[in-house]
Enzyme design. Structure first.
Site, short mmCIF file in Angstrom:
data_model
loop_
_atom_site.label_atom_id
_atom_site.label_comp_id
_atom_site.label_asym_id
_atom_site.label_seq_id
_atom_site.Cartn_x
_atom_site.Cartn_y
_atom_site.Cartn_z
N ASP A 63 0.86 -1.16 0.00
CA ASP A 63 0.00 0.00 0.00
C ASP A 63 0.90 1.22 0.00
O ASP A 63 1.64 1.48 0.95
CB ASP A 63 -0.94 0.05 1.20
CG ASP A 63 -2.00 1.13 0.98
OD1 ASP A 63 -1.95 1.77 -0.08
OD2 ASP A 63 -2.87 1.33 1.85
C1 BGC Z 1 -4.71 3.58 0.05
C2 BGC Z 1 -5.04 2.41 -0.83
C3 BGC Z 1 -5.04 2.81 -2.27
C4 BGC Z 1 -3.70 3.42 -2.60
C5 BGC Z 1 -3.54 3.84 -4.05
C6 BGC Z 1 -3.47 4.30 -0.41
O1 BGC Z 1 -3.29 5.49 0.28
O2 BGC Z 1 -4.56 3.15 1.37
O3 BGC Z 1 -6.28 1.85 -0.46
O4 BGC Z 1 -5.33 1.72 -3.10
O5 BGC Z 1 -3.51 4.56 -1.79
O6 BGC Z 1 -4.26 4.95 -4.35
#
Ligand code: BGC
Length: 774
Positions: free
Chosen positions: A310
């Site tokens: 993540d």
């Molecule tokens: C979030 C994810 C997301 C990723 C990409 C992160 O900040 O926790 O859920 O898929 O960003 O945008």
């Protein structure tokens, strides 16, 4: 290629979610103990052996330099903004030099084609890029937020929403969605509760599977399917005090029994990728957790896809205090099992040295590269890198009328009628003047909620006012006054009240559209109060005091503490953030064109002080029922009842349903037996309606304490007035499995209570008891 062995482990090693009453049969047990439950052997279509692919990838990987390999492990954002695409400095050189294998936040057929061309025409090996994006509850056509969809308890509708999302996303050049979010969430303070399927393991697991099916279909090579991602692995929803990114400190048993099952269910459904979480588990950040990413995910569950971080969670292992610098963080992540680094560029900048100096094996790099290239191959990108980037298809696909219709249908199915005293709803034909009041009554931007990244928030969403105006018959006026504000800082202000009260005074009915601004839930949106923000409650009190019938339509992504409203407002409808067609869907429900059928996928507390709260709590040694009313030394609060405001599984209809007593096929079963529980549900009102019939079980005594109730099955049935239907649920001992005292996964013989009911805790008839013998 040598596949990760799909090991079928029994007993201590098996952490599989037990089967379920409505699920398909599990494969035969290979357990060592008769009560242990084996993990299901999943074999998704994309994981089937493909010698041609293996030969192709062997040859390709053999040609790759270390730098080119690390490029395939790197995912960077395009920094797409509404004004147009931009990327970090030097992005063209990165792509052209093969330093980037995947891009996110870039879509449209034209833009993805442009970037793809840079990769394919400039790199030595012409490896195509993979395009990912957060397509969470719709791509262009926005469906209700995920928690809202979960409230439909309608797996077909949820699958359809994901299917439409995949069709639109893939038509804009996307190959991969960062969805479904399958984190169990039991604390409404945590803003990301809006992104998942709620608090329950069983419902959450079924919904996780429906979403994976919808996104991936049964052929990853079809141009209208996308890779799905089970995220965030793991236990992210257990953030202390509901504060986003906060520490998680839960027992191994809770991890296995509550937080892991929806992930395991996604693996069983063939999910192609996993995303790690920001939090730590047992002192180790998830992106550095060999236990989670290798021992559980690969060795126990046999997952064959790839794992992405993540965002910058590898970099974050430094402030976590787990890595001394980024180089060490990168080593810990790759060695733990992270294949792809999102956005942090840690692999890009450090991994080569780590390999050269022997702290990371080339074999591990090759394994990660292969997992990613395999997905590119399965998507057909090596055959035609541009196959998803077709402007004509894009033109013909986005916002198809049938997609908009599906969004409207799922939206009305998601709505939960929380109260309807005196049958204020559906709106009567006598209501000739309707006042829509509140900050959410005519706000396009709020209708689609958070994580609707490619959604148009300015023009397309139909507001509640517009929906009601479009539906209201001739001679009916629908007028709007904002009246109140949801901005935190506006608490205490009364600016708009006079106008709103004047409008209410001359109307037959008031629709108070209140709740939270769209970005008060989602990522980094935790709150310590669950009350309606701003001055909404103050205006609501004044509206009720006018004596006009008031309907509160709530728009929000979390359970709010609406105890006052529950006592004083005659009708309350929860509409979540209902999406592009939300206004029409609200009108469908308020006018009775659709009979509400949603049920809460989360418990609504009376006060934030009850958080975290969920329906399947333990009894404790001093349950409140043991004491006389008001007794002191029982497990209770001095100032608030233990019960929530609204239970998990609760929701009303414009009709009523009667439940017969439960009958059981047997009073006792053996280890290989099964038991069928049935109840007859009758529509006792005068409208057709759907009811979500729920099966709950309590395991009375265990080697460790067991919850007072657990959902073990549900079925949504449509009944005409007066119609009766017998609903049957079949349970096997393995459906009652859990993590036992010795940490093995299995069931235990003994006595169980079972009941079939319209919501949790609401025992429609006396629970029946059955035994499982050894
Ligand atoms: C979030 C994810 C997301 C990723 C990409 C992160 O900040 O926790 O859920 O898929 O960003 O945008």
């Amino acid at each position: 290629m040598i596949k990760t062995a799909r090991i079928l482990l029994a007993g201590a090693a098996a952490m599989a979610l037990a089967g379920c009453a409505t699920a398909q049969a599990q494969p035969a047990a290979t357990a060592t103990s008769p009560t242990a439950v084996p993990i299901a052997q999943a074999e998704p279509e994309w994981a089937r052996p493909d010698p041609k692919m293996d030969a192709f990838l062997d040859e390709l990987i053999a040609k790759m330099t270390l730098q080119e390999k690390i490029g395939q492990l790197t995912l960077l954002t395009s920094n797409w903004e509404s004004t147009g695409p931009t990327m970090r400095e030097g992005y063209k050189q990165d792509i052209a030099a093969g330093r980037v294998g995947a891009i996110f936040n870039a879509y449209t057929a034209k833009y993805t084609r442009e970037l793809q061309q840079m990769a394919v025409e400039n790199t030595r090996l012409k490896i195509p890029l993979l395009f990912g994006y957060d397509v969470i509850h719709g791509h262009r056509t926005i469906f209700p937020i995920s928690l809202g969809e979960a409230a439909s308890w309608d797996l077909e509708a949820i699958e359809k929403s994901a299917r439409v999302s995949a069709q639109e996303a893939s038509a804009e050049g996307l190959h991969w969605t960062f969805s479904p979010m399958v984190d169990i969430a039991r604390d409404a303070r945590w803003g990301r509760i809006s992104e998942g399927a709620g608090e329950d393991v069983f419902l959450g697991s079924r919904i996780a599977q429906a979403r994976v099916r919808g996104y991936q279909g049964d052929d990853l090579g079809a141009i209208d399917t996308v890779l799905a991602t089970a995220k965030h692995f793991a236990a992210y929803g257990a953030a202390q005090a509901g504060r986003d990114y906060h520490t998680v400190d839960i027992s191994e048993r809770t991890l296995r029994d509550v937080y892991l099952p929806p992930f395991k269910a996604a693996v069983d459904e063939g999910v192609a990728t996993f995303m790690t979480s920001f939090n730590e588990y047992d002192g180790v950040p998830a992106s550095g957790s060999k236990y989670l990413l290798t021992d559980v995910l690969r060795h126990k569950w046999g997952f064959d896809g790839f794992v992405v971080t993540d965002y910058t969670s590898i970099n974050e292992m430094v402030p976590h205090g787990y890595s001394k610098d980024l180089a060490q963080a990168g080593e810990q992540a790759i060695n733990a099992g992270v294949d792809m680094d999102m956005q942090g560029a840690v692999y890009m900048e450090n991994l080569a040295k780590s390999v050269e100096e022997g702290r990371v094996d080339m074999a591990r790099i090759d394994q990660a590269v292969r997992r990613i290239l395999e997905m590119k191959y399965r998507l057909g990108l090596f055959e035609d890198p541009y196959r998803y980037s077709d402007e004509a298809r894009q033109e013909a696909t986005l916002y198809k009328p049938e997609f908009l219709e599906a969004a409207r249908d799922v939206a009305r199915k998601s709505m939960v009628l929380l109260k309807n005293e005196g049958d204020v709803l559906p709106l009567s034909a006598q209501a000739k003047s309707i006042a829509v009041i509140g900050p959410l009554g005519d706000s396009k931007t709020d209708m689609i909620g958070s994580w609707s990244a490619a959604g148009d928030r300015k023009t397309r969403p139909v507001t509640i006012l517009e929906g009601l105006q479009a539906r209201a018959g001739e001679g009916v006026t629908v007028t709007y006054a904002k009246g109140a504000s949801y901005a935190f800082e506006d608490e205490g202000k009364t600016d708009g009240f006079a106008e709103a009260l004047a409008l209410a005074g001359k109307s037959d009915v008031v629709i108070a559209a209140m709740g939270e601004r769209w970005d008060m839930t989602g990522e980094a949106a935790s709150r310590t109060s669950l009350d309606l923000p701003g001055n909404q409650r103050a205006l609501l009190e004044k509206l009720v005091a006018t004596g006009k019938p008031v309907v509160l339509v709530l728009l929000s992504g979390r359970p709010n503490t609406i105890t006052w409203a529950n006592e004083n407002v005659p009708a309350i409808l929860h509409a979540w953030y209902p999406g592009t067609q939300g206004g029409q869907a609200v009108a469908d429900v308020l006018f009775g064109d659709y009979n509400p059928s949603g049920k809460l996928p989360v418990t609504f507390p009376r006060t934030v002080g009850q958080s975290p709260i969920h329906y399947d709590m333990k009894n404790t040694g001093r349950p409140i029922e043991l004491g006389a009313p008001g007794a002191k030394y029982v497990s209770r609060y001095l100032n608030t009842p233990n019960d929530p405001l609204y239970r998990f599984g609760y929701g009303l209809s414009y009709t009523t349903f009667g439940y017969s007593p439960v009958t059981l096929s047997a009073a006792s079963i053996g280890p290989n037996g099964s038991i069928t529980a049935s109840a007859t549900i009758t529509n006792t009102g005068d409208r057709a309606g759907e009811e979500v019939v729920q099966l709950y079980v309590r395991d009375l005594v265990g080697s460790v304490t067991r919850p007072v109730q657990e959902l073990k099955g549900f079925e949504k049935v449509m009944l005409q007035p007066g119609e009766a239907r017998t609903v049957r649920f079949t349970l096997r001992p393995e459906d009652l499995a859990f993590t036992r005292a010795d940490m093995s996964h299995g069931w235990e013989p003994g006595e169980f209570q079972l009941w079939i009911a319209p919501s949790s805790g609401a025992k429609a008839s006396t629970p029946v008891t059955f035994t499982i013998t050894e």
